[in-house]
Design a protein around this motif. Structure first.
Motif, PDB file in Angstrom:
ATOM      1  N   VAL A  99       5.312  -7.426 -46.605  1.00 32.25           N
ATOM      2  CA  VAL A  99       6.601  -7.633 -45.959  1.00 32.25           C
ATOM      3  C   VAL A  99       6.796  -9.121 -45.727  1.00 32.25           C
ATOM      4  CG1 VAL A  99       7.935  -7.242 -43.853  1.00 32.25           C
ATOM      5  CG2 VAL A  99       6.618  -5.373 -44.865  1.00 32.25           C
ATOM      6  N   GLN A 100       7.958  -9.590 -46.065  1.00 30.80           N
ATOM      7  CA  GLN A 100       8.302 -10.991 -45.825  1.00 30.80           C
ATOM      8  C   GLN A 100       9.640 -11.062 -45.109  1.00 30.80           C
ATOM      9  OE1 GLN A 100       7.412 -13.998 -48.859  1.00 30.80           O
ATOM     10  NE2 GLN A 100       6.808 -12.338 -50.217  1.00 30.80           N
ATOM     11  N   LEU A 101       9.794 -12.120 -44.306  1.00 30.07           N
ATOM     12  CA  LEU A 101      11.024 -12.346 -43.579  1.00 30.07           C
ATOM     13  C   LEU A 101      11.657 -13.643 -44.067  1.00 30.07           C
ATOM     14  CD1 LEU A 101       9.409 -10.364 -41.754  1.00 30.07           C
ATOM     15  CD2 LEU A 101      10.341 -11.574 -39.790  1.00 30.07           C
ATOM     16  N   GLN A 102      12.964 -13.619 -44.234  1.00 33.23           N
ATOM     17  CA  GLN A 102      13.682 -14.825 -44.629  1.00 33.23           C
ATOM     18  C   GLN A 102      14.849 -15.023 -43.677  1.00 33.23           C
ATOM     19  OE1 GLN A 102      14.856 -15.047 -48.730  1.00 33.23           O
ATOM     20  NE2 GLN A 102      15.454 -17.196 -48.555  1.00 33.23           N
ATOM     21  N   ALA A 103      14.846 -16.177 -43.030  1.00 32.53           N
ATOM     22  CA  ALA A 103      15.867 -16.478 -42.020  1.00 32.53           C
ATOM     23  C   ALA A 103      16.977 -17.323 -42.623  1.00 32.53           C
ATOM     24  CB  ALA A 103      15.230 -17.214 -40.850  1.00 32.53           C
ATOM     25  N   PHE A 104      18.185 -17.078 -42.113  1.00 38.63           N
ATOM     26  CA  PHE A 104      19.359 -17.815 -42.547  1.00 38.63           C
ATOM     27  C   PHE A 104      20.139 -18.254 -41.310  1.00 38.63           C
ATOM     28  CE2 PHE A 104      19.035 -16.742 -46.991  1.00 38.63           C
ATOM     29  CZ  PHE A 104      18.372 -15.521 -46.996  1.00 38.63           C
ATOM     30  N   GLY A 105      20.960 -19.255 -41.509  1.00 41.39           N
ATOM     31  CA  GLY A 105      21.780 -19.737 -40.411  1.00 41.39           C
ATOM     32  C   GLY A 105      21.176 -20.991 -39.816  1.00 41.39           C
ATOM     33  N   GLY A 106      21.575 -21.310 -38.627  1.00 41.58           N
ATOM     34  CA  GLY A 106      21.112 -22.525 -37.989  1.00 41.58           C
ATOM     35  C   GLY A 106      21.989 -23.702 -38.383  1.00 41.58           C
ATOM     36  N   GLY A 107      21.648 -24.845 -37.833  1.00 40.03           N
ATOM     37  CA  GLY A 107      22.411 -26.044 -38.123  1.00 40.03           C
ATOM     38  C   GLY A 107      22.820 -26.764 -36.859  1.00 40.03           C
ATOM     39  N   LEU A 108      23.807 -27.618 -37.026  1.00 37.58           N
ATOM     40  CA  LEU A 108      24.278 -28.454 -35.916  1.00 37.58           C
ATOM     41  C   LEU A 108      25.621 -27.939 -35.421  1.00 37.58           C
ATOM     42  CD1 LEU A 108      24.139 -31.075 -34.204  1.00 37.58           C
ATOM     43  CD2 LEU A 108      25.259 -32.245 -36.112  1.00 37.58           C
ATOM     44  N   VAL A 109      25.745 -27.814 -34.115  1.00 33.13           N
ATOM     45  CA  VAL A 109      26.995 -27.334 -33.522  1.00 33.13           C
ATOM     46  C   VAL A 109      27.213 -28.061 -32.199  1.00 33.13           C
ATOM     47  CG1 VAL A 109      25.864 -25.422 -32.310  1.00 33.13           C
ATOM     48  CG2 VAL A 109      28.296 -25.248 -32.923  1.00 33.13           C
ATOM     49  N   GLN A 110      28.457 -28.209 -31.832  1.00 34.16           N
ATOM     50  CA  GLN A 110      28.772 -28.842 -30.548  1.00 34.16           C
ATOM     51  C   GLN A 110      28.614 -27.828 -29.420  1.00 34.16           C
ATOM     52  OE1 GLN A 110      32.707 -30.587 -30.929  1.00 34.16           O
ATOM     53  NE2 GLN A 110      31.779 -32.580 -31.330  1.00 34.16           N
ATOM     54  N   ALA A 111      28.356 -28.335 -28.247  1.00 30.27           N
ATOM     55  CA  ALA A 111      28.255 -27.476 -27.072  1.00 30.27           C
ATOM     56  C   ALA A 111      29.527 -26.656 -26.927  1.00 30.27           C
ATOM     57  CB  ALA A 111      28.021 -28.321 -25.826  1.00 30.27           C
ATOM     58  N   GLY A 112      29.343 -25.379 -26.613  1.00 30.78           N
ATOM     59  CA  GLY A 112      30.470 -24.465 -26.499  1.00 30.78           C
ATOM     60  C   GLY A 112      30.762 -23.718 -27.782  1.00 30.78           C
ATOM     61  N   GLY A 113      30.143 -24.159 -28.848  1.00 26.89           N
ATOM     62  CA  GLY A 113      30.376 -23.534 -30.132  1.00 26.89           C
ATOM     63  C   GLY A 113      29.511 -22.306 -30.354  1.00 26.89           C
ATOM     64  N   SER A 114      29.597 -21.763 -31.565  1.00 33.55           N
ATOM     65  CA  SER A 114      28.891 -20.538 -31.909  1.00 33.55           C
ATOM     66  C   SER A 114      28.137 -20.700 -33.226  1.00 33.55           C
ATOM     67  CB  SER A 114      29.876 -19.378 -32.055  1.00 33.55           C
ATOM     68  OG  SER A 114      30.563 -19.115 -30.848  1.00 33.55           O
ATOM     69  N   LEU A 115      27.080 -19.936 -33.336  1.00 33.97           N
ATOM     70  CA  LEU A 115      26.329 -19.841 -34.582  1.00 33.97           C
ATOM     71  C   LEU A 115      25.836 -18.408 -34.722  1.00 33.97           C
ATOM     72  CD1 LEU A 115      23.997 -22.988 -34.762  1.00 33.97           C
ATOM     73  CD2 LEU A 115      25.872 -22.427 -36.317  1.00 33.97           C
ATOM     74  N   ARG A 116      25.628 -18.014 -35.959  1.00 31.53           N
ATOM     75  CA  ARG A 116      25.053 -16.687 -36.214  1.00 31.53           C
ATOM     76  C   ARG A 116      23.817 -16.855 -37.079  1.00 31.53           C
ATOM     77  NH1 ARG A 116      27.198 -11.765 -39.990  1.00 31.53           N
ATOM     78  NH2 ARG A 116      26.667 -10.017 -38.615  1.00 31.53           N
ATOM     79  N   LEU A 117      22.709 -16.361 -36.577  1.00 32.09           N
ATOM     80  CA  LEU A 117      21.468 -16.374 -37.328  1.00 32.09           C
ATOM     81  C   LEU A 117      21.233 -14.982 -37.907  1.00 32.09           C
ATOM     82  CD1 LEU A 117      19.081 -18.270 -34.863  1.00 32.09           C
ATOM     83  CD2 LEU A 117      20.638 -19.219 -36.579  1.00 32.09           C
TER      84      LEU A 117
END
Length: 122
Positions: A1-19
């Motif tokens: 079994v292997q896991l691969q992560a996506f998402g992340g990065g730079l965002v300003q405070a108050g913003g949103s991200l989805r991992l």
């Protein structure tokens, strides 16, 4: 079994991200899927967790802002992060416990993916 992560990065405070984190392998049951994070100079902390029966738990610091969810058919776990704060800056890790199936690539049944960096600017 292997896991691969996506998402992340730079965002300003108050913003949103989805991992997201894809789980690959011969899997019949996943006991839980979780996201952890480790900020600069801090210990690794569990941020959110979702069990096989969809019970969710969150760290106090992210309650009301983060939502963990999963797609059982695709073996994917998502972490929606809203109202991000500079203190959310960290490397985020995916963690899955295999209940029945092939072992993790690293061995055992407590699998970890590579970290993905989330940076929240003020």
């Amino acid at each position: 079994v292997q896991l691969q992560a996506f998402g992340g990065g730079l965002v300003q405070a108050g913003g949103s991200l989805r991992l997201s984190c894809d789980v690959y392998g011969n899997i019949f049951r996943i006991n839980f899927m979780a996201r952890w994070r480790q900020g600069p100079g801090t210990r690794r902390q569990q941020v959110a967790k979702i069990t096989n029966d969809d019970h969710t738990t969150y760290a106090d610091s992210v309650k009301g802002r983060f939502i963990i969810s999963k797609d059982n058919a695709k073996n994917v776990v998502y972490l929606q992060m809203d109202s991000l704060k500079p203190e959310d800056t960290a490397v985020y890790y995916c963690n899955v416990e295999i209940g029945f199936g092939s072992p993790c690539y690293q061995g055992g049944y407590d699998c970890w993916g590579q970290g993905t960096l989330v940076t929240v600017s003020s």
